[in-house]
Each structure stands twice: as C-alpha cells, then as structure tokens.
Motif scaffolding. Structure first.
Motif, PDB file in Angstrom:
ATOM      1  N   GLU A 121      28.057   8.577  85.040  1.00 19.35           N
ATOM      2  CA  GLU A 121      28.144  10.028  84.880  1.00 19.35           C
ATOM      3  C   GLU A 121      27.324  10.488  83.676  1.00 19.35           C
ATOM      4  N   TYR A 122      27.435   9.766  82.582  1.00 19.98           N
ATOM      5  CA  TYR A 122      26.708  10.161  81.374  1.00 19.98           C
ATOM      6  C   TYR A 122      25.220   9.842  81.480  1.00 19.98           C
ATOM      7  N   GLU A 123      24.875   8.765  82.162  1.00 25.67           N
ATOM      8  CA  GLU A 123      23.466   8.445  82.363  1.00 25.67           C
ATOM      9  C   GLU A 123      22.789   9.525  83.206  1.00 25.67           C
ATOM     10  N   VAL A 124      23.462   9.978  84.252  1.00 27.51           N
ATOM     11  CA  VAL A 124      22.931  11.055  85.098  1.00 27.51           C
ATOM     12  C   VAL A 124      22.907  12.364  84.313  1.00 27.51           C
ATOM     13  N   LYS A 125      23.989  12.676  83.609  1.00 30.63           N
ATOM     14  CA  LYS A 125      24.092  13.918  82.828  1.00 30.63           C
ATOM     15  C   LYS A 125      22.951  14.040  81.816  1.00 30.63           C
ATOM     16  N   GLN A 126      22.650  12.945  81.133  1.00 23.83           N
ATOM     17  CA  GLN A 126      21.616  12.997  80.093  1.00 23.83           C
ATOM     18  C   GLN A 126      20.227  12.684  80.630  1.00 23.83           C
ATOM     19  N   ASP A 127      20.134  12.310  81.898  1.00 30.51           N
ATOM     20  CA  ASP A 127      18.860  12.025  82.558  1.00 30.51           C
ATOM     21  C   ASP A 127      18.032  10.986  81.807  1.00 30.51           C
ATOM     22  N   SER A 128      18.715   9.981  81.281  1.00 31.79           N
ATOM     23  CA  SER A 128      18.024   8.856  80.640  1.00 31.79           C
ATOM     24  C   SER A 128      18.939   7.638  80.668  1.00 31.79           C
ATOM     25  N   PRO A 129      18.339   6.455  80.728  1.00 35.21           N
ATOM     26  CA  PRO A 129      19.131   5.236  80.844  1.00 35.21           C
ATOM     27  C   PRO A 129      19.901   4.908  79.566  1.00 35.21           C
ATOM     28  N   ILE A 130      20.969   4.157  79.747  1.00 35.40           N
ATOM     29  CA  ILE A 130      21.768   3.650  78.637  1.00 35.40           C
ATOM     30  C   ILE A 130      21.651   2.123  78.667  1.00 35.40           C
ATOM     31  N   GLU A 131      21.133   1.540  77.591  1.00 35.64           N
ATOM     32  CA  GLU A 131      21.088   0.078  77.490  1.00 35.64           C
ATOM     33  C   GLU A 131      22.507  -0.427  77.263  1.00 35.64           C
ATOM     34  N   ILE A 132      22.882  -1.465  77.998  1.00 39.77           N
ATOM     35  CA  ILE A 132      24.231  -2.007  77.881  1.00 39.77           C
ATOM     36  C   ILE A 132      24.146  -3.499  77.560  1.00 39.77           C
ATOM     37  N   TYR A 133      24.791  -3.880  76.463  1.00 42.72           N
ATOM     38  CA  TYR A 133      24.876  -5.271  76.032  1.00 42.72           C
ATOM     39  C   TYR A 133      26.332  -5.690  76.153  1.00 42.72           C
ATOM     40  N   PHE A 134      26.605  -6.847  76.752  1.00 43.08           N
ATOM     41  CA  PHE A 134      27.993  -7.274  76.897  1.00 43.08           C
ATOM     42  C   PHE A 134      28.132  -8.777  76.720  1.00 43.08           C
ATOM     43  N   MET A 135      29.274  -9.136  76.121  1.00 48.20           N
ATOM     44  CA  MET A 135      29.564 -10.539  75.842  1.00 48.20           C
ATOM     45  C   MET A 135      31.064 -10.782  75.931  1.00 48.20           C
ATOM     46  N   GLY A 136      31.439 -12.049  75.900  1.00 49.73           N
ATOM     47  CA  GLY A 136      32.845 -12.407  75.773  1.00 49.73           C
ATOM     48  C   GLY A 136      33.187 -12.433  74.297  1.00 49.73           C
ATOM     49  N   GLU A 137      34.011 -13.381  73.927  1.00 49.50           N
ATOM     50  CA  GLU A 137      34.376 -13.548  72.518  1.00 49.50           C
ATOM     51  C   GLU A 137      33.276 -14.294  71.774  1.00 49.50           C
ATOM     52  N   VAL A 138      32.695 -15.265  72.441  1.00 49.34           N
ATOM     53  CA  VAL A 138      31.607 -16.079  71.887  1.00 49.34           C
ATOM     54  C   VAL A 138      30.579 -16.321  72.991  1.00 49.34           C
ATOM     55  N   GLY A 139      29.448 -16.874  72.596  1.00 43.24           N
ATOM     56  CA  GLY A 139      28.472 -17.273  73.596  1.00 43.24           C
ATOM     57  C   GLY A 139      27.384 -16.250  73.847  1.00 43.24           C
ATOM     58  N   SER A 140      26.837 -16.311  75.043  1.00 42.01           N
ATOM     59  CA  SER A 140      25.672 -15.499  75.372  1.00 42.01           C
ATOM     60  C   SER A 140      26.009 -14.023  75.538  1.00 42.01           C
ATOM     61  N   ILE A 141      24.973 -13.225  75.360  1.00 37.44           N
ATOM     62  CA  ILE A 141      25.066 -11.773  75.511  1.00 37.44           C
ATOM     63  C   ILE A 141      24.086 -11.364  76.592  1.00 37.44           C
ATOM     64  N   MET A 142      24.532 -10.544  77.523  1.00 34.40           N
ATOM     65  CA  MET A 142      23.643 -10.048  78.564  1.00 34.40           C
ATOM     66  C   MET A 142      23.268  -8.610  78.256  1.00 34.40           C
ATOM     67  N   LYS A 143      22.045  -8.259  78.617  1.00 39.07           N
ATOM     68  CA  LYS A 143      21.557  -6.894  78.439  1.00 39.07           C
ATOM     69  C   LYS A 143      21.121  -6.351  79.791  1.00 39.07           C
ATOM     70  N   SER A 144      21.600  -5.145  80.083  1.00 42.55           N
ATOM     71  CA  SER A 144      21.140  -4.402  81.247  1.00 42.55           C
ATOM     72  C   SER A 144      20.398  -3.181  80.719  1.00 42.55           C
ATOM     73  N   ASN A 145      19.225  -2.902  81.241  1.00 43.76           N
ATOM     74  CA  ASN A 145      18.435  -1.770  80.756  1.00 43.76           C
ATOM     75  C   ASN A 145      19.016  -0.413  81.134  1.00 43.76           C
ATOM     76  N   SER A 146      19.941  -0.420  82.083  1.00 41.94           N
ATOM     77  CA  SER A 146      20.567   0.836  82.492  1.00 41.94           C
ATOM     78  C   SER A 146      21.831   0.529  83.273  1.00 41.94           C
ATOM     79  N   LEU A 147      22.672   1.534  83.400  1.00 41.90           N
ATOM     80  CA  LEU A 147      23.850   1.386  84.242  1.00 41.90           C
ATOM     81  C   LEU A 147      23.438   1.252  85.698  1.00 41.90           C
ATOM     82  N   GLY A 148      22.361   1.910  86.091  1.00 39.58           N
ATOM     83  CA  GLY A 148      21.856   1.800  87.452  1.00 39.58           C
ATOM     84  C   GLY A 148      21.565   0.366  87.859  1.00 39.58           C
TER      85      GLY A 148
END
Length: 160
Positions: A121-148
């Motif tokens: 909703e916010y990505e569409v509202k602002q008409d620009s992508p949101i970079e999303i980084y996610f991880m567990g407690e430890v270990g690797s981190i994944m990055k998505s360039n957008s919610l799409g």
C-alpha cells in the motif's frame, strides 16, 4: 492457455558485517526494537526499522494480545507510526529481524502476508520502491529491491 513465469531476485549478505554501513545502522535499530517486543504467547520477537526520505528512522516491534488477532506485527507498527507522524515522507528502506525464545533463528524471516500487503500500500501510495532487508536472529540477511519482488501480483487501488 499459457504460462506466466514470475521470478524474484534477492541479494544475500552473509552477516551483519557485510551490510553497507547505512543498512547496518538500520538493522541494528531493528535488533534493538526486537528486544523490546511484547511476545509472551508466541515467544517470537520481531523488530523493524524504517528509513524515511527526511532522514528519520522509525522503529516498531510486534505487540501481542491474548485475544488473537488483536496484536500487531513489527512492520505494520513501524509503517503506521511513520504514516501518522510523517505523512508526507517516503519510506526508502526497511530492516526486519526476528528471534524465537525456543530456538536460534538462523534463516532470514520475511514479512508475513498482512505486512506485505501493508508495505505494498505504501509502495503504491508513494510511487517508489521500498528496499527490504530481513534476517533471523543471526546469519544471512536477504535484500529485496521492492515489495513487488516479494509480492509480485499486487492487490492495489487499481482493482477498485
């Protein structure tokens, strides 16, 4: 009939030390937020930190309630706070981290479906992508360039 192939591409960082410095700061804010989560029922604490285009960092964590589903996820807590406090600011980046009291969470934990829809909703509202980084407690981190990239077939206001 025809087939439609949809691909998602992620960047994977081995650990916090590999992250760019600005993302490392953001993820560390999410880790601090995670430690403050109220999760007495699931024992699964989540923290989120959002970087806005005005330079502000907003954090959130999951808040549970004995009467499910009255609680709220960390991502939505942070997004709704950002929307209420800084309604004209765009969300540039989001960091998410999750940890369980039952085991060490080593795999990256992406946003749940409800949070994906909220981020969309916010990505569409602002008409620009949101970079999303996610991880567990430890270990690797994944990055998505957008919610799409995480939710490629969006349900948004164009369907109404």
């Amino acid at each position: 009939m025809k087939e439609l192939k949809i691909e998602s591409i992620f960047q994977v960082y081995n650990d916090l030390n590999e992250l760019p410095s600005d993302i490392s700061v953001l993820m560390n804010k999410a880790i601090i937020a995670r430690t403050k989560a109220y999760a007495p029922y699931s024992k699964f604490k989540v923290g989120a930190a959002i970087l806005l285009d005005n330079g502000k960092i907003v954090t959130g964590n999951n808040q549970e309630n004995v009467s499910y589903p009255s609680g709220l996820c960390a991502e939505r807590t942070a997004i709704y706070y950002a929307g209420a406090e800084y309604p004209d600011s765009k969300i540039l980046k989001m960091a998410i981290t999750a940890a369980s009291s039952n085991q060490i969470t080593k795999n990256p934990i992406p946003p749940c479906g409800a949070c994906r829809q909220t981020i969309a909703e916010y990505e569409v509202k602002q008409d620009s992508p949101i970079e999303i980084y996610f991880m567990g407690e430890v270990g690797s981190i994944m990055k998505s360039n957008s919610l799409g990239n995480l939710l490629p077939l969006l349900f948004d206001k164009t369907a109404l």
